[in-house]
Scaffold this active site. Sequence first.
Site, mmCIF file in Angstrom:
data_model
loop_
_atom_site.group_PDB
_atom_site.id
_atom_site.type_symbol
_atom_site.label_atom_id
_atom_site.label_comp_id
_atom_site.label_asym_id
_atom_site.label_seq_id
_atom_site.Cartn_x
_atom_site.Cartn_y
_atom_site.Cartn_z
ATOM 1 N N ASP A 181 59.674 42.590 79.205
ATOM 2 C CA ASP A 181 60.852 41.849 78.735
ATOM 3 C C ASP A 181 61.096 40.634 79.629
ATOM 4 O O ASP A 181 60.773 40.653 80.820
ATOM 5 C CB ASP A 181 62.069 42.792 78.767
ATOM 6 C CG ASP A 181 63.206 42.257 77.923
ATOM 7 O OD1 ASP A 181 63.017 41.263 77.205
ATOM 8 O OD2 ASP A 181 64.306 42.841 77.999
ATOM 9 N N ASN A 192 61.169 43.294 66.030
ATOM 10 C CA ASN A 192 60.931 41.891 66.431
ATOM 11 C C ASN A 192 60.707 40.931 65.251
ATOM 12 O O ASN A 192 60.735 39.719 65.425
ATOM 13 C CB ASN A 192 59.745 41.790 67.402
ATOM 14 C CG ASN A 192 60.061 42.263 68.813
ATOM 15 O OD1 ASN A 192 59.199 42.754 69.526
ATOM 16 N ND2 ASN A 192 61.316 42.129 69.224
#
Length: 263
Positions: free
Chosen positions: A35, A83
Site C-alpha cells: 500500500d 480496485n
Amino acid sequence: MLRFFPQKNKYVQEEAEFLFDEKGPIPKHIAVIMDGNGRWAQNRRLPRIAGHKEGMETVKRITKHASKLGVKVLTLYAFSTENWKRPTDEVNFLMQLPVDFFDVFVPELIEENVKVQVMGYKKLLPEHTQKAVKDAIEQTKDNTGMVLNFALNYGSRAEIVTAVQEIAKEIETNQLQSTEITEETIADHLMTNFLSKDLRDPELVIRTSGEERISNFLLWQIAYSELFFTQALWPDFTPNLLEAAIASFQNRDRRFGGLKETT
Ligand code: FPP
C-alpha cells in the site's frame, strides 16, 4: 512497530526494535499488502501511476531478497476485486503492469529459481494481462525455489463464496456429505489450494503505508498469522525493512490458542 509513549502522548515508529537473526526462523509464507504507491507519487507531485511503476521496482527487490532469505512463498496483493472502482486510466495502467513486469523480470526469476503463480479471478482480467500471467507461469513452472504468488483480481470474501458454491455443488451431486465438511474441506477449495498444506497460511502478513487493516485479503488463511505494519510507503519498502519485519516475527510468542510451553 508503533510504540505508545504516554509522557509524549504520541506513537513513535520503531522499525528496528529487534535484530534480524538470519539463522533464526524465517517465515515460510509471507504475504504483503503493498500500500502507499499513490501517496508516494503525490508526495513528489507525480501522477499516481508513477507510484505503481516505482512499486513494481520494489516488487523486484523484495522478491530477490525474500528468495535469498529462504522464504518459500511470497504472496503479493497486486489488485483486489474492489480496485476496479479506481479511475479507468489507473486500472488500465495496473493491468499493463504484469505485462511490463514479466517481460523484463522473468529471465531474472528463472535465474533465481523463482516460480510464478497468480491467484484471483483471472478470467475477468483483460486478454493481454491474462496472457502475460499465463506465459510467466508457464516459463517458470519448472523452478523449484520460492513461489512468487500474485493476488490479482483477488478478494477473500468472493473466494470464500466461490468455495462454498463448489462445496454445495459437490453435496448436490453426492460427491460429499455435509457432515464430512471440515476446515480442511474449506481450505482445499480456496485459491491457496495449489500450495502444499503446510504453506497455505501465511505466517507473517506485512502492510505498508501506516494503514492497519486487512482489506479483504486472505481472511481464512491469516487466522493465526503474525501482523506487521510499517509507516513506509510500498515504493520505499526496502530489503532492510523486510528483515525488520522478520525480526519482529522472530520475537513473537506464537501460541495458536494454546499456552506457552514451559520448561
Ligand atoms: C496500493 O497503493 C497498491 C496497489 C493497488 C497496486 C499495487 C501494485 C504494485 C505495487 C505493482 C505490482 C506489480 C506487479 C507486477 C503486478 P495505493 O494506490 O492504494 O496507494 P495509496 O493508498 O497511497 O493511494
